[in-house]
Design an enzyme around this catalytic site. Structure first.
Site, mmCIF file in Angstrom:
data_model
loop_
_atom_site.group_PDB
_atom_site.id
_atom_site.type_symbol
_atom_site.label_atom_id
_atom_site.label_comp_id
_atom_site.label_asym_id
_atom_site.label_seq_id
_atom_site.Cartn_x
_atom_site.Cartn_y
_atom_site.Cartn_z
ATOM 1 N N HIS A 276 0.762 -1.514 -0.115
ATOM 2 C CA HIS A 276 0.031 -0.299 -0.070
ATOM 3 C C HIS A 276 0.723 1.320 0.264
ATOM 4 O O HIS A 276 1.581 1.314 -0.760
ATOM 5 C CB HIS A 276 -1.068 -0.129 1.790
ATOM 6 C CG HIS A 276 -1.785 0.599 1.335
ATOM 7 N ND1 HIS A 276 -2.579 1.738 0.527
ATOM 8 C CD2 HIS A 276 -2.600 1.085 2.378
ATOM 9 C CE1 HIS A 276 -3.907 1.949 0.467
ATOM 10 N NE2 HIS A 276 -3.584 2.131 2.082
ATOM 11 N N HIS A 315 -2.467 -2.574 -9.898
ATOM 12 C CA HIS A 315 -3.174 -1.227 -9.002
ATOM 13 C C HIS A 315 -4.435 -2.606 -8.499
ATOM 14 O O HIS A 315 -5.127 -3.110 -10.054
ATOM 15 C CB HIS A 315 -3.931 -0.311 -8.902
ATOM 16 C CG HIS A 315 -4.492 0.588 -7.650
ATOM 17 N ND1 HIS A 315 -5.995 0.358 -7.643
ATOM 18 C CD2 HIS A 315 -3.451 0.913 -7.465
ATOM 19 C CE1 HIS A 315 -5.863 1.621 -6.399
ATOM 20 N NE2 HIS A 315 -5.051 1.663 -6.428
ATOM 21 N N ASP A 371 2.887 5.154 -6.369
ATOM 22 C CA ASP A 371 4.330 5.481 -6.548
ATOM 23 C C ASP A 371 4.777 5.098 -6.775
ATOM 24 O O ASP A 371 6.173 5.092 -6.553
ATOM 25 C CB ASP A 371 4.048 4.330 -5.007
ATOM 26 C CG ASP A 371 2.944 4.378 -4.687
ATOM 27 O OD1 ASP A 371 2.699 5.526 -3.957
ATOM 28 O OD2 ASP A 371 1.926 3.692 -3.448
#
Ligand code: CMC
Length: 446
Positions: A276, A315, A371
């Site tokens: 995460h 994702h 990210d």
């Protein structure tokens, strides 16, 4: 907005289910392209039967709530807060304005924004005993662990935190949390570095104050407006992401009527994991490990051989380019104009180029996520990798709080308590300790 049962359904909006065990047929309503799991409970083999359940580890196809905060279309790569596209907010808004929007549902008027910004700005200080508590951590404590613990500790300082059903009290806690998270984050960093704490400065902007608390030295600190804006945009991009792992933790703990500090500490703990919010830290470590553009093909091979995961890729919801990653890529170049180019960007670009052409990634619809590039910017701005998830947490704070508030005002919500499929033993008799090894051997165990 309407409740599940009030929605306009046409006569055909039903699902007919035939239970082949009994030959019985059931009709359950479909609304918003969902059926209610509880409508399946009536499907039984006999009166003693508990009734049918659904099995969904990781909640991959289960809506746990109705929510008006964030909309994502993962196939099209769309992200909107309260209806506003993320690209427009990132370009035109500020983080505190977006926080207001997420928390209250509408963009503020100038007066409302001024009042909100003033309130947040004047709650940035921590009680001195909180600072002392932070002093107690080991000299090299990971700042995310310090962040999680300190947010939980705030609950012991605000007795009104328990008054969660009073909307005015909730607003106090929300303002405090949005205001104090940058201070906690910066103090956690200074503690790790062995540097003296820099207290909040109310004359600075939200991101400017944070940068100052992080990096100011005896010689002072000049806030670069490009970096200040870049950080604000990064906070906007992280502000909410509907029912992700940490929002689910916030709601799950909040559903037991825990106070918002303890609930948010749980959410931050969920964020900390490498799948995460900890992923940006792992991306940087991965790029450093790859070390050079020429090593990229070999690394991709390791990913395809399932030795490692390509961090910052893939994702649960996006099966297209993460819209946040697109904005971040642009911000990266603005930041590099000030800080100089981070050489890791070349490795990242090459990884992305190869991955987007490779059938392993194409077939699985694996694209860069938020990210993938954020860590490269943070590093260029001199944030150590350990601070990356903490930066994510500052940005996500309004989202967690909006999800928590929505939970508490949703009459359909109850304490979160999933069911299970029990796979253990039937009842068996207790075995005296001296006889256990023999019994296990007889049963074929080790
Ligand atoms: N590298 C290599 N293969 C991957 C990756 C990856 N990063 N992500 C998914 N896959 C493969 C996976 O092995 C599986 O293949 P197969 O079907 O052949 O077994 C397939 O793609 C589907 O993956 P999954 O694990 O079922 O997907 P998920 O929805 O459960 O997991 C994820 C989503 C984000 C945890 C995962 O993509 C991942 O681990 N990514 C790397 C970590 C990361 O970047 N996390 C940040 C997410 S964005 C920020 C946030 O919101 O937290």
């Amino acid at each position: 907005m309407w409740t599940f049962d009030e929605r306009t359904t046409v006569a055909n909006d039903t699902l007919t289910i035939t239970d082949n065990r009994t030959g019985k047929t059931y009709e359950v309503p479909i609304a918003d392209e969902t059926i209610r799991a509880m409508d399946l409970r009536q499907i039984k083999v006999n009166d003693d039967d508990f009734g049918l359940m659904t099995y969904d580890p990781g909640f991959t196809n289960t809506a746990s709530t109705r929510s008006a905060v964030t909309f994502i279309d993962g196939d099209k790569g769309i992200l909107r807060y309260r209806g506003y596209p993320i690209e427009q907010l990132a370009e035109q808004s500020s983080f505190l304005e977006v926080a207001y929007l997420i928390l209250k549902g509408e963009l503020p008027t100038q007066g409302e924004l001024d009042e909100w910004v003033y309130g947040v700005t004047h709650h940035t200080f921590l009680h001195e005993n909180i600072r002392k508590l932070m002093d107690g951590f080991r000299y090299d404590a990971h700042p995310m662990g310090v962040f999680v613990s300190t947010v939980a500790a705030l609950s012991t300082f605000y007795v009104d935190a328990k008054l969660i059903h009073n909307s005015e009290d909730r607003q106090h806690q929300i303002e405090r949390l949005v205001a104090k998270t940058p201070t906690i984050a910066a103090f956690a960093y200074r503690h790790m570095m062995g540097l003296p704490y820099v207290y909040p400065n109310n004359t600075l902007s939200y991101p400017g104050n944070f940068l100052n608390m992080m990096f100011s030295t005896a010689a002072g600190y000049e806030i670069d407006p490009v970096l200040e804006r870049a950080l604000d945009v990064l906070f906007i991009l992280h502000a909410d992401h509907e029912q992700n792992c940490s929002a689910n933790a916030m709601r799950s703990v909040g559903s037991s009527e825990s106070d918002p500090y303890c609930s948010m500490a749980a959410a931050a703990a969920a964020l900390y994991g490498p799948l995460h919010g900890g992923a940006n830290e792992m991306v940087l470590r991965m790029l450093r490990e790859i070390g050079d553009v020429t090593n990229v093909p070999a690394y991709i091979k390791r990913v395809k051989d399932r030795e490692v995961r390509l961090m910052g890729f893939g994702h649960r919801v996006y099966k297209n380019y993460d819209p946040r990653a697109k904005v971040i890529k642009e911000v990266a170049y603005q930041v590099f104009d000030v800080t100089g180019r981070n050489p890791l960007i070349d490795i990242a670009l090459e990884l992305e180029r190869i991955a987007l052409e490779d059938s392993f990634f194409v077939e699985r619809k694996l694209y860069p996520n938020v990210d993938f590039y954020s860590g490269i910017i943070y590093e260029a701005m001199q944030f150590p990798v350990a601070m990356f998830p903490v930066l994510f947490a500052i940005g996500r704070t309004p989202g967690w709080l909006a999800q928590w508030q929505e939970l508490l005002t949703d009459s359909e919500q109850r304490i979160a308590r999933p069911r299970q499929i029990y796979t253990g033993y039937e009842q068996r008799d207790y075995i005296a300790i001296g006889k256990r090894t023999d019994i296990r051997r007889m049963a074929g165990g080790s």
